[in-house]
Design a protein around this motif. Sequence first.
Motif, PDB file in Angstrom:
ATOM      1  N   ARG A   9       0.830  -1.213   0.000  1.00 17.41           N
ATOM      2  CA  ARG A   9       0.000   0.000   0.000  1.00 17.41           C
ATOM      3  C   ARG A   9       0.854   1.247   0.000  1.00 17.41           C
ATOM      4  O   ARG A   9       0.591   2.194  -0.722  1.00 17.41           O
ATOM      5  N   SER A  10       1.890   1.239   0.836  1.00 14.82           N
ATOM      6  CA  SER A  10       2.746   2.424   0.912  1.00 14.82           C
ATOM      7  C   SER A  10       3.418   2.672  -0.422  1.00 14.82           C
ATOM      8  O   SER A  10       3.535   3.813  -0.861  1.00 14.82           O
ATOM      9  N   PHE A  12       2.387   1.792  -3.406  1.00 15.26           N
ATOM     10  CA  PHE A  12       1.387   2.294  -4.342  1.00 15.26           C
ATOM     11  C   PHE A  12       1.120   3.775  -4.096  1.00 15.26           C
ATOM     12  O   PHE A  12       1.104   4.594  -5.024  1.00 15.26           O
ATOM     13  N   LEU A  13       0.937   4.122  -2.823  1.00 20.72           N
ATOM     14  CA  LEU A  13       0.652   5.507  -2.471  1.00 20.72           C
ATOM     15  C   LEU A  13       1.815   6.419  -2.869  1.00 20.72           C
ATOM     16  O   LEU A  13       1.618   7.480  -3.464  1.00 20.72           O
TER      17      LEU A  13
ATOM     18  N   LEU B  92      -8.058   3.480  -0.303  1.00 15.45           N
ATOM     19  CA  LEU B  92      -7.775   2.345   0.568  1.00 15.45           C
ATOM     20  C   LEU B  92      -6.358   2.393   1.112  1.00 15.45           C
ATOM     21  O   LEU B  92      -6.087   1.871   2.187  1.00 15.45           O
ATOM     22  N   SER B  93      -5.438   3.016   0.361  1.00 16.74           N
ATOM     23  CA  SER B  93      -4.053   3.003   0.834  1.00 16.74           C
ATOM     24  C   SER B  93      -3.673   4.285   1.571  1.00 16.74           C
ATOM     25  O   SER B  93      -2.540   4.422   2.012  1.00 16.74           O
ATOM     26  N   MET B  94      -4.625   5.237   1.717  1.00 15.02           N
ATOM     27  CA  MET B  94      -4.296   6.467   2.438  1.00 15.02           C
ATOM     28  C   MET B  94      -4.346   6.220   3.940  1.00 15.02           C
ATOM     29  O   MET B  94      -5.263   5.573   4.419  1.00 15.02           O
ATOM     30  N   PRO B  95      -3.351   6.729   4.691  1.00 15.89           N
ATOM     31  CA  PRO B  95      -3.396   6.546   6.143  1.00 15.89           C
ATOM     32  C   PRO B  95      -4.618   7.239   6.731  1.00 15.89           C
ATOM     33  O   PRO B  95      -5.011   8.311   6.281  1.00 15.89           O
TER      34      PRO B  95
END
Lengths: 270, 297
Positions: A9-10, A12-13, B92-95
Amino acid sequence: MHDQRFHKRSIFLAAYIIFALLPIYWMVNMSFKTNEEILSSFSLWPQHFTWGNYLTIFTDPSWYSGYINSLIYVAINTVISVSVALPAAYAFSRYRFLGDKHIFFWLLTNRMTPPAVFLLPFFQLYTTLGLMDTHIAVAMAHLLFNVPLAVWILEGFMSGIPREIDETAYIDGYSFPRFFVMIFLPLIKAGVGVAAFFCFMFSWVELLLARTLTSVNAKPIVATMTRTVSASGMDWATLAAAGVLTIVPGAIVIWFVRHYIAKGFAMGRV
Amino acid sequence: MNPTEKPVNQKAWWLVLPVLLCVAFSAILPLMTVVNYSVQDIISPERRVFVGTEWFAAVMRDEELHGALWRQLQFSLAVLAVEIPLGIALALSMPAQGWKSSAVLVLVALSLLIPWNVVGTIWQIYGRADIGLLGHTLQALGFDYSYTGDPVHAWFTVLIMDVWHWTPLVALLAFAGLRSIPDAYYQAARIDGASKFAVFRYIQLPKMREVLMIAVLLRFMDSFMIYTEPFVLTGGGPGTATTFLSQYLTQKAVGQFDLGPAAAFSLIYFLIILLLCFVLYNWMQSLGTAHKEHAHA
């Protein structure tokens, strides 16, 4: 497993943020170069750093007046949009009345209408009224899409406030205006922030109507930029600096409302 | 009386009145003018001839318009196909909390606040082979990229520009939807041993339904009236590769000053948008209802 997921996820972000920021960085980079450097060499950062392009913009009235004009009509528009939308949103969120659903949908259709459709009539209307090339004309024209949006956003926020609060206040002897200003407004101030933010944003970024309805006195920065491109050929450096400066007000506004946006988005339904 | 029902109060009309006046001035009045123009041949301000539906017939037969409409549809569908999934993935991937959340929000939202013509300018610079990072890199990799020369490259550049510009809106909306899910739902899912996908499919997606509906509507409407960015980047070209409906209409109305046909076209454009949004809105509503019934069964 959880860790690996987190990493994916990180990454990708981070990849998205790089994709989002690179074009902006490139413009910032160019704004600190001279035209000669831009055209003669290719470098990831300025080799001969210069503030000259910004100096040009801040000292040349044909550039800086564009920013002032834009800020004036955006401010007028935001104030009018939010103040007329507040009572209407309250009505939609609290009461049923004749034709309420139809009016609500009709308001939204105005948000959907392409500004190009209204180009001709606006031109004629404001010429007839003698309002061409004034800040009021652009601010009024932008009401077309900002008022429906503000009503929509505020209605969402207001519906999140329990109606018992209104009823208790009325029983306690509050009049409607007093209740609205003293009790209700503080409760939905996040919503007002978000609504104002979106009104600001959509008015600030609009080009077609702003360009058509103005010529000299109220010429917005967005129009100044397109006209300068065609007039003086390719003055990339000044153009880049002007572009960077148009991002600044937005960045400031979003910084102030960042808490409201996170919270506000969660509550409302922008 | 049902306490959850809103009370009927006709006086609420007074509260809506200011909005109605504003929008009447900026929407109904102009719309009447368009209707007026669309049925007349305006030779000069004093000489007007009523021509009935002639302009409409002419516009309907216009081959260039068919081309612009077809390009517009393809473009808007491509926009939705890319931006909606990407926006959801991003949300979905944002903190979810803390300073990181604020920082990411601000960074992601930044592109939304850039004036549309500056978006065009940014990509104009970025994509040029001689002075732009993207164009230069692609050229260096041996890819003969030119958004001003090749229609396909131009089309994809406009699409990527739109993705860059507007995906944050979808992401912010989806993020808002995600934040409204109570923790208890996730705890229950964990106890049930639900997979990540199951959590997404049965908890997160349904909870995001409403905001996603707004996102799809907004993105569809806005991409359907896209004007400024392609105007600055490609000017509608090369040829007509990136001439979308608004561009075409503006050329007719302001460039050639064909009042009658432009007005008729404006009305048709307006009706197309209304129709499409109505269909889309109802379709998504019914999708939601079907899903609820499925869940109950």
